[in-house]
Enzyme design. Sequence first.
Site, PDB file in Angstrom:
ATOM      1  N   ILE A  18       0.838  -1.202   0.000  1.00  0.00           N
ATOM      2  CA  ILE A  18       0.000   0.000   0.000  1.00  0.00           C
ATOM      3  C   ILE A  18       0.875   1.254   0.000  1.00  0.00           C
ATOM      4  O   ILE A  18       0.558   2.249  -0.661  1.00  0.00           O
ATOM      5  CB  ILE A  18      -0.937  -0.023   1.227  1.00  0.00           C
ATOM      6  N   TYR A 151      -2.447  -6.531  17.125  1.00  0.00           N
ATOM      7  CA  TYR A 151      -2.534  -5.732  15.897  1.00  0.00           C
ATOM      8  C   TYR A 151      -3.785  -4.856  15.932  1.00  0.00           C
ATOM      9  O   TYR A 151      -3.727  -3.643  15.671  1.00  0.00           O
ATOM     10  CB  TYR A 151      -2.553  -6.667  14.690  1.00  0.00           C
ATOM     11  N   LYS A 155      -4.069  -0.696  16.012  1.00  0.00           N
ATOM     12  CA  LYS A 155      -4.729   0.083  14.965  1.00  0.00           C
ATOM     13  C   LYS A 155      -5.856   0.937  15.539  1.00  0.00           C
ATOM     14  O   LYS A 155      -6.159   2.012  14.998  1.00  0.00           O
ATOM     15  CB  LYS A 155      -5.233  -0.850  13.858  1.00  0.00           C
TER      16      LYS A 155
HETATM   17  N1  LIG Z   1      -2.961  -5.537   3.410  1.00  0.00           N
HETATM   18  C1  LIG Z   1      -4.051  -5.394   4.124  1.00  0.00           C
HETATM   19  O1  LIG Z   1      -5.010  -6.182   4.001  1.00  0.00           O
HETATM   20  C2  LIG Z   1      -4.169  -4.253   5.107  1.00  0.00           C
HETATM   21  C3  LIG Z   1      -5.424  -4.042   5.709  1.00  0.00           C
HETATM   22  C4  LIG Z   1      -5.554  -2.996   6.613  1.00  0.00           C
HETATM   23  C5  LIG Z   1      -4.475  -2.183   6.904  1.00  0.00           C
HETATM   24  N2  LIG Z   1      -3.273  -2.419   6.300  1.00  0.00           N
HETATM   25  C6  LIG Z   1      -2.172  -1.545   6.660  1.00  0.00           C
HETATM   26  O2  LIG Z   1      -1.524  -1.111   5.495  1.00  0.00           O
HETATM   27  C7  LIG Z   1      -0.154  -0.782   5.818  1.00  0.00           C
HETATM   28  C8  LIG Z   1       0.772  -1.379   4.781  1.00  0.00           C
HETATM   29  O3  LIG Z   1       0.630  -2.797   4.763  1.00  0.00           O
HETATM   30  P1  LIG Z   1       0.775  -3.661   3.421  1.00  0.00           P
HETATM   31  O4  LIG Z   1      -0.390  -4.562   3.371  1.00  0.00           O
HETATM   32  O5  LIG Z   1       1.088  -2.779   2.296  1.00  0.00           O
HETATM   33  O6  LIG Z   1       2.012  -4.621   3.792  1.00  0.00           O
HETATM   34  P2  LIG Z   1       3.549  -4.542   3.409  1.00  0.00           P
HETATM   35  O7  LIG Z   1       3.738  -4.561   1.954  1.00  0.00           O
HETATM   36  O8  LIG Z   1       4.201  -5.613   4.220  1.00  0.00           O
HETATM   37  O9  LIG Z   1       3.991  -3.098   3.938  1.00  0.00           O
HETATM   38  C9  LIG Z   1       4.545  -2.813   5.179  1.00  0.00           C
HETATM   39  C10 LIG Z   1       5.701  -1.858   4.950  1.00  0.00           C
HETATM   40  O10 LIG Z   1       6.125  -1.340   6.218  1.00  0.00           O
HETATM   41  C11 LIG Z   1       7.537  -1.378   6.249  1.00  0.00           C
HETATM   42  N3  LIG Z   1       7.936  -1.532   7.650  1.00  0.00           N
HETATM   43  C12 LIG Z   1       7.593  -2.513   8.507  1.00  0.00           C
HETATM   44  N4  LIG Z   1       8.176  -2.320   9.697  1.00  0.00           N
HETATM   45  C13 LIG Z   1       8.896  -1.172   9.562  1.00  0.00           C
HETATM   46  C14 LIG Z   1       9.737  -0.451  10.446  1.00  0.00           C
HETATM   47  N5  LIG Z   1       9.953  -0.861  11.701  1.00  0.00           N
HETATM   48  N6  LIG Z   1      10.318   0.684   9.999  1.00  0.00           N
HETATM   49  C15 LIG Z   1      10.114   1.108   8.722  1.00  0.00           C
HETATM   50  N7  LIG Z   1       9.340   0.468   7.856  1.00  0.00           N
HETATM   51  C16 LIG Z   1       8.749  -0.672   8.271  1.00  0.00           C
HETATM   52  C17 LIG Z   1       7.923  -2.576   5.399  1.00  0.00           C
HETATM   53  O11 LIG Z   1       9.224  -2.424   4.846  1.00  0.00           O
HETATM   54  P3  LIG Z   1      10.522  -3.110   5.498  1.00  0.00           P
HETATM   55  O12 LIG Z   1      10.132  -4.513   5.873  1.00  0.00           O
HETATM   56  O13 LIG Z   1      11.544  -3.032   4.416  1.00  0.00           O
HETATM   57  O14 LIG Z   1      10.874  -2.268   6.678  1.00  0.00           O
HETATM   58  C18 LIG Z   1       6.879  -2.537   4.312  1.00  0.00           C
HETATM   59  O15 LIG Z   1       7.312  -1.749   3.221  1.00  0.00           O
HETATM   60  C19 LIG Z   1       0.049  -1.225   7.259  1.00  0.00           C
HETATM   61  O16 LIG Z   1      -0.138  -0.118   8.126  1.00  0.00           O
HETATM   62  C20 LIG Z   1      -1.082  -2.213   7.463  1.00  0.00           C
HETATM   63  O17 LIG Z   1      -1.428  -2.351   8.836  1.00  0.00           O
HETATM   64  C21 LIG Z   1      -3.088  -3.445   5.421  1.00  0.00           C
END
Ligand SMILES: NC(=O)c1ccc[n+]([C@@H]2O[C@H](COP(=O)([O-])OP(=O)(O)OC[C@H]3O[C@@H](n4cnc5c(N)ncnc54)[C@H](OP(=O)(O)O)[C@@H]3O)[C@@H](O)[C@H]2O)c1
Length: 251
Positions: A18, A151, A155
Amino acid sequence: MGQLEGKTAVVTGGGTGIGLASAVRLAQEGAHVFITGRREAALAAAVAEIGEGSATAVRGDVTDPADLDRLYAAVEARGAGLDVVFANAAAASRVPLEKITEADYAAIFDVNVLGVLRTVQKSLPLLNEGASVILNASTAAERGAHSFGLYAASKAAVRTFARTWATELKDRGVRVNAISPGPIATRGLGLLDGLGDEDVDAFHEQLGGAILAGRMGLAEEVAAAVAFLASPGSSFVMGSNLYVDGGENQV
Ligand SMILES: NC(=O)c1ccc[n+]([C@@H]2O[C@H](COP(=O)([O-])OP(=O)(O)OC[C@H]3O[C@@H](n4cnc5c(N)ncnc54)[C@H](OP(=O)(O)O)[C@@H]3O)[C@@H](O)[C@H]2O)c1
């Protein structure tokens, strides 16, 4: 002309999912986007995708204040202040109540709550009048899903930060809002690590089939909401929580 011509944005976790889709979209709208995350290779690939002239990667961990200081020093050095902060980086885990340890708690709350707090707090000196701060919450904040307590609670904290900070920053002309994605087809914070593509597809089909839309959302669909909240078109949207959830929490 895009809606964000000449603007500067920060997207944490902008290397994948995202965050990356949002960085691409903000850049398409004309912003220069600073992305951060812990994996150098993911950030480099992301900059290539966003466009070298439109993005700057600063490797860093949102749990490390010194890394955030480096990120904002790079933003400051560009000399245009900061117009959009998308606090998106997060961690997730599945641990049932009886097994949660303090280390489990810290692993989630240090990134999702303290990390978001520091990301926004350290941006404050740079925020231009009219800036937009967007916090990535989740529909999980309002649901009871087995083993998802840490989690979901983190949130819920993020969502409520948006309400409070909206009141604290309004006099500077800064708007603060949350977004709450439903199930989005990303690799999902490492929760799906170890699964092959077929298993991920089957999991996504099951998850998407259970919500009103009948499918998983796309990262680009969340990015469209982020672009809206970042733009002047959302000037009367303050302290809110924009659901991008295919109806998951709405019916
Ligand atoms: N996918 C869903 O269904 C969903 C639903 C509701 C909300 N969300 C929210 O959307 C957001 C993005 O999730 P996503 O689904 O896109 O998953 P994702 O691709 O795994 O994205 C998470 C990103 O956060 C970075 N990250 C994690 N820990 C970090 C840290 N300590 N410092 C800096 N960067 C960090 C990761 O990069 P590195 O590992 O390289 O650090 C990664 O780029 C999150 O807030 C998640 O809770 C997702």
